[in-house]
Motif scaffolding. Sequence first.
Motif, PDB file in Angstrom:
ATOM      1  N   LEU A  37    -100.444  68.271  30.209  1.00  0.00           N
ATOM      2  CA  LEU A  37    -101.773  68.789  29.774  1.00  0.00           C
ATOM      3  C   LEU A  37    -102.938  68.440  30.520  1.00  0.00           C
ATOM      4  CD1 LEU A  37    -101.585  68.034  25.640  1.00  0.00           C
ATOM      5  CD2 LEU A  37    -101.578  70.287  26.923  1.00  0.00           C
ATOM      6  N   ARG A  67    -101.864  75.816  25.411  1.00  0.00           N
ATOM      7  CA  ARG A  67    -101.155  74.658  25.719  1.00  0.00           C
ATOM      8  C   ARG A  67    -101.246  73.622  24.632  1.00  0.00           C
ATOM      9  NH1 ARG A  67    -100.871  76.364  30.936  1.00  0.00           N
ATOM     10  NH2 ARG A  67     -98.790  76.703  31.771  1.00  0.00           N
ATOM     11  N   LEU A  68    -102.758  73.524  24.627  1.00  0.00           N
ATOM     12  CA  LEU A  68    -103.258  72.405  23.667  1.00  0.00           C
ATOM     13  C   LEU A  68    -102.767  72.768  22.309  1.00  0.00           C
ATOM     14  CD1 LEU A  68    -106.639  71.470  25.018  1.00  0.00           C
ATOM     15  CD2 LEU A  68    -104.907  70.041  24.934  1.00  0.00           C
ATOM     16  N   ASP A  90     -99.547  61.874  19.460  1.00  0.00           N
ATOM     17  CA  ASP A  90     -98.093  61.997  19.052  1.00  0.00           C
ATOM     18  C   ASP A  90     -97.228  63.027  19.887  1.00  0.00           C
ATOM     19  OD1 ASP A  90     -99.263  64.256  16.195  1.00  0.00           O
ATOM     20  OD2 ASP A  90    -100.287  63.187  17.820  1.00  0.00           O
ATOM     21  N   LEU A  91     -97.908  62.926  21.184  1.00  0.00           N
ATOM     22  CA  LEU A  91     -96.740  63.615  22.114  1.00  0.00           C
ATOM     23  C   LEU A  91     -96.353  62.640  23.089  1.00  0.00           C
ATOM     24  CD1 LEU A  91     -99.184  66.647  23.411  1.00  0.00           C
ATOM     25  CD2 LEU A  91     -97.373  66.597  21.661  1.00  0.00           C
ATOM     26  N   ARG A 103     -99.818  71.227  19.119  1.00  0.00           N
ATOM     27  CA  ARG A 103     -99.814  70.995  17.735  1.00  0.00           C
ATOM     28  C   ARG A 103     -99.083  71.735  16.935  1.00  0.00           C
ATOM     29  NH1 ARG A 103    -101.013  66.974  16.434  1.00  0.00           N
ATOM     30  NH2 ARG A 103    -101.661  67.858  14.230  1.00  0.00           N
ATOM     31  N   VAL A 146    -114.333  60.087  24.453  1.00  0.00           N
ATOM     32  CA  VAL A 146    -113.019  60.718  25.391  1.00  0.00           C
ATOM     33  C   VAL A 146    -113.204  62.151  25.775  1.00  0.00           C
ATOM     34  CG1 VAL A 146    -110.592  61.000  25.449  1.00  0.00           C
ATOM     35  CG2 VAL A 146    -111.505  59.139  24.376  1.00  0.00           C
ATOM     36  N   ARG A 156    -114.027  64.441  29.778  1.00  0.00           N
ATOM     37  CA  ARG A 156    -113.234  65.389  30.253  1.00  0.00           C
ATOM     38  C   ARG A 156    -114.036  66.777  30.981  1.00  0.00           C
ATOM     39  NH1 ARG A 156    -109.346  65.363  25.829  1.00  0.00           N
ATOM     40  NH2 ARG A 156    -107.690  63.336  26.183  1.00  0.00           N
ATOM     41  N   ILE A 159    -108.170  55.434  23.350  1.00  0.00           N
ATOM     42  CA  ILE A 159    -106.892  56.263  24.182  1.00  0.00           C
ATOM     43  C   ILE A 159    -107.248  57.728  24.453  1.00  0.00           C
ATOM     44  CG2 ILE A 159    -105.724  56.893  22.162  1.00  0.00           C
ATOM     45  CD1 ILE A 159    -103.617  55.086  24.350  1.00  0.00           C
ATOM     46  N   GLN A 160    -106.978  57.988  25.676  1.00  0.00           N
ATOM     47  CA  GLN A 160    -107.046  59.467  26.081  1.00  0.00           C
ATOM     48  C   GLN A 160    -106.071  60.376  26.074  1.00  0.00           C
ATOM     49  OE1 GLN A 160    -109.791  60.059  29.792  1.00  0.00           O
ATOM     50  NE2 GLN A 160    -109.742  57.742  30.027  1.00  0.00           N
ATOM     51  N   LEU A 161    -105.048  59.584  26.117  1.00  0.00           N
ATOM     52  CA  LEU A 161    -103.520  60.308  25.912  1.00  0.00           C
ATOM     53  C   LEU A 161    -103.493  60.866  24.635  1.00  0.00           C
ATOM     54  CD1 LEU A 161    -101.410  57.343  27.723  1.00  0.00           C
ATOM     55  CD2 LEU A 161    -102.198  59.634  28.586  1.00  0.00           C
ATOM     56  N   TRP A 162    -102.764  62.020  24.521  1.00  0.00           N
ATOM     57  CA  TRP A 162    -102.318  62.597  22.989  1.00  0.00           C
ATOM     58  C   TRP A 162    -101.284  61.605  22.243  1.00  0.00           C
ATOM     59  CZ3 TRP A 162    -104.234  65.110  27.133  1.00  0.00           C
ATOM     60  CH2 TRP A 162    -105.236  66.067  26.998  1.00  0.00           C
TER      61      TRP A 162
END
Lengths: 319, 263, 270
Positions: free
Chosen positions: A113, C13-14, A104-105, C18, C100, C104, A99-102
């Motif tokens: 993002l 932002r990243l 827990d967001l 968190r 992954v 990017r 998965i490329q999505l984050w």
Amino acid sequence: MAQIELEGVEKVFTVWARRGRLRRQRTVVRAVEGISFSIEAGSLVGYIGPNGAGKSTTVKMLTGILVPSAGRISVAGLEPSSQRIELARKLGVVFGQRIQLWWDLPLLDSFELLRHIYRIPAERYRENLDAFVELLDLGPFLATPVRQLSLGQRMRGELTAAMLHDPEILFLDEPTIGLDVVAKARVREFLTRVNREQGVTVLLATHDLADIERLCSRMLILDRGRVIYDGELQALRDRYGDERTLIVDLEEPGPPIDVPGARVAKVDGPRQWLTFNRRETSAAELTAAVAAKVGLQDLAIEEPQVEDIVRRIYTEGVA
Amino acid sequence: MRLYWELARRGYRRYAAYPGATIAGIFTNTVFGFMLAYVLLAVFRERGEVGGYDASDAVTYVWVGQGMLMTIYIWGWYEVALRVSSGDIATDLYRPFDFQLYWLAQDLGRAAYHALYRGVPPFLVGAFVFDVRLPQEALLWPAFVLAITLAVCVSFAFRFLFNLAAFWLLDYRGVGVLAMVASTFFSGQIVPLAFFPDWLEAVAWALPFAAMVQAPIEIFLGNARGLELAGILGLQAFWAVALLLVGRSVFAAGTRKLVVQGG
Amino acid sequence: MGEVLALAGIYRRLVGARIRSQLQYRLSFALNLIGAGLISFLDFAAILVLFGQVDALGEWSVAEVALLYAISSVAFAATDLAIGHLDLLPKMIREGDLDVILVRPLGSLFQVVSSDFALRRLGKGLQGLVILVVALVAVDLDWTLGRALMLVVTPVAGAFIFAGVWIALATIAFWLIDSIEVANAFTYGGNFLSQYPVNIFGSWLRRFVIFVVPLAFVSYFPSLYILDKEDPLGLPLALQFVSPLVAVASVAAGCLVWRFAVRHYRSTGS
């Protein structure tokens, strides 16, 4: 120059296996051996092969994750292994099993993002997001954390994530794996649309042949690191799909029908499957011949399944 | 009985299967051994004797301690907690053997492997470079081995106990970390308990952690003879039994809760 | 310049995401913070115990060693906060998360570094600051502008020195998956080493922390200047001022090692 070009590409892995306490044995795995093909911009190409054939390895080389052991690769005019970051802006990639999505967001936060990572202009981002939300029906779960989404919802999110930055090329590695029928249909529809309406080049690596049948006109078949077929799906059918099947429902169960030019493949009560070579016998002739011998209640004709063709190719090789 | 022997062997083999990790661990222990030895030697440059130790004792202490570290395995073990939190514990309850002894047997097997392959090498390095003292009396060697075995039991019993926190807490790692903190300091790993001010030393010996590391080392150094030797071994045995028993009743309470709540 | 700003924005932002998710669980976070502080205090407790028996270690008094310890603690905590999660690299490799990342349009190290920011590690830093204040008072410092400046710059430089070393060490995960412990020996070992005066170590170890892995520049050399103390090792005065340079060199070296390691990963596959 085509948008995607591979020439004599090879990938060799050295695998160390442990033997006994301290010794290790070295095995050389040739994952990809001398692959060459090119893909024009705007195509929708299927890349199929059994597990271990080298599909994922090829996709990884095309995206710059892996460096080829030999050969030349050019994607959108760039060399993936040395120009990874530059190329990444033009690519969308969907890994079926990662998965490329984050995690827990909320889904929308992931998109935000990505907007910044890919430096998508605000206006364009809005447009694309709205379009995909509508196309893939993301509205109900935009605010849900990704880890709470179902597999189908996650895949729709992944597809959006891959397309938000208007990539020229979309690589997919097993995108429909584990999805239910409805979800698969959605994915396929999405791919058809982005290819047709936005001219995005799509390379779909999969071993689900139903994907190929429904989506691609051109397919590359990979087996043990080599491309064994590169051409149109219909041509494949024409070339190898000589066999058709006539399914007949008799008025009452009977012995296998003996008719010239056909072979009874299966009998199940009143239903019989007769296979015939379409070059030698036409369906009409066969039907007439069968009707002359027994009482027919119903009939159907089955086209050669891509799966069967491909299986034949794997086992018998390319003729 | 046969079963537990097999379990011990399995425990041994599990860790023997990763020679890479073992070598890395030997490296770690050796590096820390050097650092700690130098620190303690700096103390002895000021004084000839501290808490009944001389420089040679202190250095021996460091290297035996580093060698013992992985054998005793005071922290970082969460296998039981993982089984509880994942729910796998349910299947374990159906098995026809004692849960605690099942893990104890495996741990002893593991300890045997670590004693040989992660305990001995760093000590040899330290003995080569520094002025290390070996036990002079023949009796001390088997006593030392016995002390190590008991120390493993005490350590296991303690680990087992704080793993059981998983029955009640989601964040059992937090408890684990606190346990690690207390046990590291009070076992005498960083600084020998003999260096502690008297009142702190008394506290340390009242806790079970001293039985894990300091006790075997005292025997190795020859600081406990005759009655004192029996006393230390007795103390270790006491803690081993006490903690194991407490562990059993806590485990029973935990499984009762599990059965009632349905995991 | 615009590039740097853009990257800073992305990092913010990243990491912000968190941090927000960590702060969601207030109580758990507070407990973790305190716990981290207490754990790290143990190292200092050990120092106190030692000084209960002697007045000096290698010609350093307890207040002076406390200063060494405090600077090292603050630097370590800062680095741990920003890049401590590098120890998740083996897991990331194993689970394919690195692929992954490579897809990017951002540097791989940047992405790994911005993937977390564990606030609880502040606990160690706070503990360090408290001890720093106490130590400065106890030492009865002769304050000058130079010393004050050094006091501010040193932990920052120290943090970057640690960072460069850790980044280089983390790359072990690309070569030997189950030997990541070696990296731990250096990170926690490095922390331990920088808490004590370098002159108490054997000559080979001394040379190692000065010339190979420059941990001596985290707290030892700058502290000599701050305390206006004569170097028991008798080394050149200049060494007391070069920590920032060492920091730059350390980070640069770390990044180079990282690039090399990722290149290796991309050639040999997973």
